[in-house]
Design an enzyme around this catalytic site. Structure first.
Site, PDB file in Angstrom:
ATOM      1  N   ARG A  15     -19.156  35.206  23.923  1.00  0.00           N
ATOM      2  CA  ARG A  15     -20.090  34.660  22.945  1.00  0.00           C
ATOM      3  C   ARG A  15     -21.524  35.062  23.298  1.00  0.00           C
ATOM      4  NH1 ARG A  15     -18.276  28.466  23.264  1.00  0.00           N
ATOM      5  NH2 ARG A  15     -17.872  29.152  25.412  1.00  0.00           N
ATOM      6  N   LYS A  75     -23.103  29.304  27.603  1.00  0.00           N
ATOM      7  CA  LYS A  75     -22.532  28.583  28.740  1.00  0.00           C
ATOM      8  C   LYS A  75     -23.597  28.249  29.776  1.00  0.00           C
ATOM      9  CE  LYS A  75     -19.091  27.347  29.290  1.00  0.00           C
ATOM     10  NZ  LYS A  75     -18.610  26.007  28.864  1.00  0.00           N
ATOM     11  N   TYR A  94     -25.273  24.868  26.721  1.00  0.00           N
ATOM     12  CA  TYR A  94     -24.332  23.878  27.250  1.00  0.00           C
ATOM     13  C   TYR A  94     -24.521  23.787  28.762  1.00  0.00           C
ATOM     14  CZ  TYR A  94     -21.683  23.846  22.860  1.00  0.00           C
ATOM     15  OH  TYR A  94     -21.302  23.707  21.541  1.00  0.00           O
ATOM     16  N   HIS A  96     -22.989  20.583  30.835  1.00  0.00           N
ATOM     17  CA  HIS A  96     -21.846  19.855  31.414  1.00  0.00           C
ATOM     18  C   HIS A  96     -22.069  19.584  32.907  1.00  0.00           C
ATOM     19  CE1 HIS A  96     -19.584  20.303  27.709  1.00  0.00           C
ATOM     20  NE2 HIS A  96     -19.781  21.599  27.730  1.00  0.00           N
ATOM     21  N   GLU A 118     -24.706  19.590  24.589  1.00  0.00           N
ATOM     22  CA  GLU A 118     -23.649  18.583  24.450  1.00  0.00           C
ATOM     23  C   GLU A 118     -24.146  17.148  24.440  1.00  0.00           C
ATOM     24  OE1 GLU A 118     -23.879  19.232  28.937  1.00  0.00           O
ATOM     25  OE2 GLU A 118     -23.997  20.489  27.138  1.00  0.00           O
ATOM     26  N   ASP A 270     -14.186  20.985  30.803  1.00  0.00           N
ATOM     27  CA  ASP A 270     -15.614  21.223  31.034  1.00  0.00           C
ATOM     28  C   ASP A 270     -16.290  20.013  31.669  1.00  0.00           C
ATOM     29  OD1 ASP A 270     -16.256  23.854  30.295  1.00  0.00           O
ATOM     30  OD2 ASP A 270     -16.141  23.359  28.178  1.00  0.00           O
TER      31      ASP A 270
END
Length: 373
Positions: A15, A75, A94, A96, A118, A270
């Site tokens: 991505r 990511k 993101y 996490h 997120e 995740d």
């Protein structure tokens, strides 16, 4: 503002944080965009596509990080990327963090301002930047689980939809949120017998109304999990506690009680995973076996379909990227408390309570961080 889009370097992550269409929007607002060469190759977007949109293509990630005021990714930054971040820089991606102490330490040391997709919220309490990837992961979980169930792949040789005269496969989905309901939609489409567990009675009523009884709904308790998981052919873990580590809902004993060749797919990986036996895997080696049960625990599931995933994600993130660029990160967060909920790290402090509690950091609320900024 100069916005930087580096190439993703997590294992088999194809991505990209921005499409050429996003570049056009930002240039229209008077900003500059720098993109690392081949950043969009995984979704079929060439350097020429980005240059035609007005971006400057740079040869290395180091150049992108050095020039950009804001880094837009997909990511979480890998450790070498954390080392390239600066105090006067914004990272929007993101994160996490609750399940990743090493990354958290790297971001704290960098002094950067890290805003997590997120934990950005909406008026209805939903998570608008997590939703598109939860939709993709939910649908992929059934596709991946069905593939893993094939005997040649280590599974018990069950066709989820069955055939006339043979009962369909049994799918148990833990969590009735976005990922869980998208998984259910796919499983029903294949003809499987589907059960969803959730702790929200209103949500279970909505699911029951939506599918008219084609899905069995069960209030999630320890007893219900103990009863339903051992008989399942495929179990989907789709549990989310925003910003925090996922609870371990399926025990090692539950796994031992399952059929030989049954499959577990942990969408929650995740955030640390919701199965006691889960550990992170990659697209290169997506599965492992514990007590004869196949586990699929890929930490970037939507990366398997990067073109669909990138367009879905950037449709959701672009308005927030524009707000951060147009107003500056501090003013944008003050103006939008939902975007402010995305602030996880600033100036070496943790600004998300669940992350701070999980990893043992002192917690500084985002409103206090904004006052000091």
């Amino acid at each position: 503002m100069k916005i930087g889009v580096p190439k993703e370097i997590k294992t088999l992550e194809f991505r990209v944080g921005m499409t050429p269409a996003g570049v056009v929007e930002l240039l229209h607002d008077g900003h500059e965009v720098v993109v690392e060469t081949n950043a969009g190759a995984g979704i079929g977007m060439t350097d020429a596509d980005y240059e035609a949109a007005g971006a400057t293509v740079l040869a290395t990630a180091e150049e992108v990080f050095a020039l950009a005021d804001m880094i837009v990714k997909v990511k979480e930054p890998q450790i070498n990327e954390c080392a390239m971040l600066r105090e006067d820089q914004v990272l929007f991606t993101y994160l996490h963090l609750a399940a990743d102490p090493a990354q958290t330490e790297g971001l704290v040391k960098s002094g950067t301002t890290a805003i997590a997709y997120e934990t950005v919220t909406a008026d209805d309490g939903s998570l608008p930047l997590l939703t598109p990837m939860s939709e993709v992961a939910g649908r992929l979980s059934i596709q991946s689980g069905a593939f893993a169930l094939q005997k040649a792949n280590g599974g018990r040789g069950v066709l989820l939809g069955g055939v006339p005269g043979v009962e369909p496969g049994k799918v148990v989905i833990i969590g009735g949120g976005v990922a869980g309901t998208n998984a259910a939609e796919m499983a029903i489409g294949l003809g499987a017998q589907v059960t969803i567990l959730d702790r929200s009675l209103p949500r279970l009523r909505e699911i029951d109304d939506q599918w008219g009884g084609r899905i069995h709904t069960v209030y999630s308790t320890r007893h219900a999990i103990d009863r339903l998981v051992p008989g399942a052919d495929l179990v989907i873990g789709a549990v989310l506690v925003a910003g925090a580590a996922a609870p371990k809902l399926v025990s090692a004993q539950n796994v031992r009680d399952m059929h030989r060749g049954a499959v577990l797919v942990d969408i929650s990986i995740d955030q640390g995973g919701c199965f006691e036996t889960s550990r992170p895997t990659t697209h290169a080696e997506p599965t492992f076996v514990v007590d004869d049960v196949v586990h699929y625990c890929v930490t970037n599931m939507p990366g398997a379909v990067p073109r669909t995933s990138t367009f879905a994600l950037t449709n959701a993130t672009l308005p927030f990227v524009k707000a951060l660029a147009n107003r500056g990160w501090r003013e944008a967060l003050i103006a939008d408390p939902h975007l402010a909920n995305g602030l996880n790290v600033h100036a070496g402090r943790i600004n998300h309570e669940a992350v701070a509690n999980e990893l043992g950091y002192a917690y500084l609320p985002s409103k206090d961080a904004l006052k000091a900024a």
